[in-house]
Design a protein around this motif. Structure first.
Motif, PDB file in Angstrom:
ATOM      1  N   MET A   1      50.633  40.313  42.443  1.00  0.00           N
ATOM      2  CA  MET A   1      51.589  39.633  43.695  1.00  0.00           C
ATOM      3  C   MET A   1      51.103  37.936  43.861  1.00  0.00           C
ATOM      4  N   GLY A   2      49.898  37.869  42.843  1.00  0.00           N
ATOM      5  CA  GLY A   2      49.441  36.239  42.252  1.00  0.00           C
ATOM      6  C   GLY A   2      50.242  35.818  41.767  1.00  0.00           C
ATOM      7  N   ALA A   3      50.514  36.584  41.050  1.00  0.00           N
ATOM      8  CA  ALA A   3      51.532  35.935  39.641  1.00  0.00           C
ATOM      9  C   ALA A   3      52.673  35.962  40.101  1.00  0.00           C
TER      10      ALA A   3
ATOM     11  N   ALA B   1      44.933  36.024  46.181  1.00  0.00           N
ATOM     12  CA  ALA B   1      45.353  36.902  45.946  1.00  0.00           C
ATOM     13  C   ALA B   1      45.410  35.876  44.801  1.00  0.00           C
TER      14      ALA B   1
ATOM     15  N   LEU C   1      47.920  27.734  36.368  1.00  0.00           N
ATOM     16  CA  LEU C   1      48.507  28.906  36.376  1.00  0.00           C
ATOM     17  C   LEU C   1      49.776  28.684  37.474  1.00  0.00           C
TER      18      LEU C   1
ATOM     19  N   ARG D   1      48.372  38.359  31.471  1.00  0.00           N
ATOM     20  CA  ARG D   1      46.524  38.516  32.378  1.00  0.00           C
ATOM     21  C   ARG D   1      46.635  38.841  33.689  1.00  0.00           C
ATOM     22  N   ALA D   2      47.995  37.177  34.479  1.00  0.00           N
ATOM     23  CA  ALA D   2      47.370  37.184  35.243  1.00  0.00           C
ATOM     24  C   ALA D   2      48.194  38.272  35.719  1.00  0.00           C
TER      25      ALA D   2
ATOM     26  N   PHE E   1      43.343  35.272  40.635  1.00  0.00           N
ATOM     27  CA  PHE E   1      43.414  36.064  39.377  1.00  0.00           C
ATOM     28  C   PHE E   1      41.829  35.678  39.199  1.00  0.00           C
TER      29      PHE E   1
ATOM     30  N   TRP F   1      48.175  40.866  34.641  1.00  0.00           N
ATOM     31  CA  TRP F   1      47.531  42.641  34.658  1.00  0.00           C
ATOM     32  C   TRP F   1      46.510  42.448  35.415  1.00  0.00           C
ATOM     33  N   GLN F   2      45.758  41.508  36.203  1.00  0.00           N
ATOM     34  CA  GLN F   2      44.843  41.188  37.208  1.00  0.00           C
ATOM     35  C   GLN F   2      45.533  41.454  38.681  1.00  0.00           C
ATOM     36  N   GLN F   3      45.967  40.236  38.894  1.00  0.00           N
ATOM     37  CA  GLN F   3      46.834  39.897  40.285  1.00  0.00           C
ATOM     38  C   GLN F   3      48.498  40.093  40.451  1.00  0.00           C
TER      39      GLN F   3
ATOM     40  N   ARG G   1      45.837  26.671  43.723  1.00  0.00           N
ATOM     41  CA  ARG G   1      47.207  26.555  42.955  1.00  0.00           C
ATOM     42  C   ARG G   1      48.192  26.394  43.794  1.00  0.00           C
TER      43      ARG G   1
ATOM     44  N   ARG H   1      39.356  37.626  37.166  1.00  0.00           N
ATOM     45  CA  ARG H   1      38.748  37.166  35.965  1.00  0.00           C
ATOM     46  C   ARG H   1      39.237  36.301  35.315  1.00  0.00           C
ATOM     47  N   MET H   2      39.957  35.227  35.391  1.00  0.00           N
ATOM     48  CA  MET H   2      40.443  34.066  35.009  1.00  0.00           C
ATOM     49  C   MET H   2      39.172  32.451  35.395  1.00  0.00           C
TER      50      MET H   2
END
Lengths: 234, 289
Positions: B180-182, A86, A99, B173-174, A88, B176-178, A147, A90-91
């Motif tokens: 669950m990861g956020a 999981a 993050l 952005r996080a 990101f 938006w992209q993912q 992360r 495109r970062m």
């Protein structure tokens, strides 16, 4: 540190965890082993707040965390590295890591933690500008663990960190986990690499069809004939 | 012919800027918060009326009214997300579809409210600079076009800096992209999506004022603007701010060029045809970041 008691979890009407009892003590590596679909991922997701329990209690450092939203559980120091990572995609690598330190307490320490993550995974320092989605599977797993470390976990939970990785990378990841543990990190590890997981774990639980069927010291389980034939292919 | 083309390309490009800023919020709301806000342009038309009103009642230029409208629209968006959309999200399986129905109803209510308040007469914004023109070589540039373009550059530029440079922007952005990861990184999804949605509605105010500098408007205009917005967002990539900017300019240029070669009435036919071709060839849009 973590106490899970009588935990029952269901997807809509399909119950997948039954009366689960699990404990992780401070300073331990605890392995959770079991076949596909046994409920390992669901258990981690429920502890980290991605799923809500039907019934049962989850306590972390003497506070009830069952049913809290994920960011709240994250703030208490339970950090979950999910299956599939999981990230990101495109970062940049550095943004993914930053993050991880989103919450204020971790944010204040982020430069210090970043140094530590880079020492652990020098590869990530080389790749810091790259989008996470362009990395190899092993590097992505490093970003995922990095992360999580940025959040300054008290309990680090990993779901299949070595899935799909070459054996040499699997070994490297396990070495890192053992090293983190030696520095005092408490770890709950879900892995299908049962041999390697039992090698670094202090204790282990075996889960089948949503129920904990065995638990004990890792050495004991490794020597057990039933475990050897079912999970170690011996 | 060449002169005519240069003139059309220039005004097309400037119109494209207005389309981009009208669209960027719709794209954010759809991509980041999964809300298909078909009332987006109703908010824009509302802002156009408020700007018109400020000018004709109090002599305040719409550009000067914008700094007041922006926080007001942000709060409107936050309230809408907190009260309506979160409640819908708890019940709906497909949030995009559910919010499309919800915001369609909201758009109808807003349109009728505006009809009651301001009648169906088309309005033309006459500012102090409406008649000003600038001569760049052989090409004549109208001041309102240039100002609308400037509004777009400032707004999208600010959004881009927010998304790239701030922790909150990176969290957006996080999510938006993912998502669950956020969530597992400690990001409060409800809070971040509500803020992103508020910002999306706030950009509708800029888009509405920019469009009112270029076109006449009435309460029903929002539906024709929505067609452009859909086209821009599909071309640019849902959720992408730079995609909206790029796609807005491209659509503007196409409008500019086609006005030289085909009758004006066919304009929408060309654009709708383009939308279908796009969906067939590149449904994910130009940009993903």
């Amino acid at each position: 540190m973590l106490h899970v008691e009588h935990l029952n979890v269901a997807y809509d009407t399909l119950q997948v965890l039954w009366d689960v009892l699990l404990e992780v003590r401070e300073g331990e590596i605890v392995a959770l082993i079991g076949s596909n679909g046994a409920g390992k991922t669901t258990l981690l997701k429920t502890i980290s707040g991605l799923m809500k329990p039907l019934y049962g209690s989850i306590r972390f450092m003497d506070e009830t965390i069952a049913g809290l939203p994920p960011h709240d559980i994250c703030q208490r120091g339970v950090i979950h590295v999910p299956e599939g990572r999981a990230l990101f995609p495109r970062m940049r690598v550095i943004e993914n890591l930053e993050l991880g330190a989103y919450l204020p307490a971790a944010r204040a320490q982020r430069h210090h933690m970043l140094e530590r993550v880079y020492r652990l995974f020098p590869r990530l320092k080389e790749r810091w500008r790259q989008d996470a989605g362009t990395l190899s599977g092993g590097e992505q797993q490093m970003v995922a663990i990095g992360r999580a470390l940025m959040a300054q976990p008290k309990l680090l939970m990993l779901d299949e960190p070595s899935l799909g990785l070459a054996p040499v990378l699997t070994e490297a990841i396990m070495d890192v986990l053992a090293q983190l543990n030696a520095e005092g990190m408490t770890i709950l590890l879900v892995s299908q690499e049962v041999q390697q997981a039992l090698d670094i774990a202090h204790r282990a639980y075996v889960i089948e069809n949503g129920r904990i069927v065995r638990s004990g010291p890792a050495d004991e389980l490794r020597a057990d004939d039933a475990i050897r034939s079912a999970y170690l292919g011996l | 012919m060449l002169y005519e083309l240069a003139q059309s390309l220039t005004s097309g490009l400037l119109i494209g800027g207005a389309l981009a800023v009208l669209s960027v919020g719709f794209s954010m709301a759809w991509g980041i918060t999964h809300v298909l806000n078909v009332a987006h342009c109703a908010f824009a038309v509302l802002a156009a009326y408020l700007g018109y009103w400020a000018l004709n009642r109090w002599g305040i230029d719409p550009l000067l009214a914008l700094p007041i409208m922006l926080p007001a629209f942000f709060l409107l968006g936050v309230a809408m997300h907190t009260l309506l959309i979160r409640a819908t999200a708890r019940r709906a399986h497909d949030l995009g579809l559910a919010t499309m129905v919800l915001t369609f109803g909201l758009g109808v209510v807003m349109e009728n409210g505006m009809l009651l308040a301001w009648t169906p007469d088309p309005r033309v914004l006459k500012t102090a600079y409406s008649a000003l023109t600038l001569r760049v070589g052989p090409v004549i540039v109208q001041a309102p076009h240039l100002i609308a373009f400037g509004l777009a550059v400032i707004t999208i530029g600010a959004l881009y800096l927010f998304a790239e440079r701030t922790f909150m922007g990176k969290a957006v952005r996080a999510v938006w992209q993912q998502p669950m990861g956020a969530a597992l990184s400690g990001i409060d999804l409800d809070r971040v999506t509500t803020i992103a949605y508020g910002m999306a509605v706030a950009t509708a105010a800029v888009g509405g004022v920019a469009m009112s500098l270029l076109y006449t408007f009435d309460p029903a205009t929002h539906l024709s603007w929505l067609v452009y917005v859909f086209l821009v967002v599909i071309l640019g990539g849902v959720g992408s701010m730079l995609g909206s900017a790029l796609a807005g300019l491209i659509i503007g240029l196409i409008i500019g060029i086609s006005s030289v070669f085909i009758p004006l009435a066919w304009n929408n036919l060309v654009l709708s045809g383009l939308l279908i071709v796009l969906l067939l060839l590149r449904p994910q849009g130009l940009l993903q970041r």
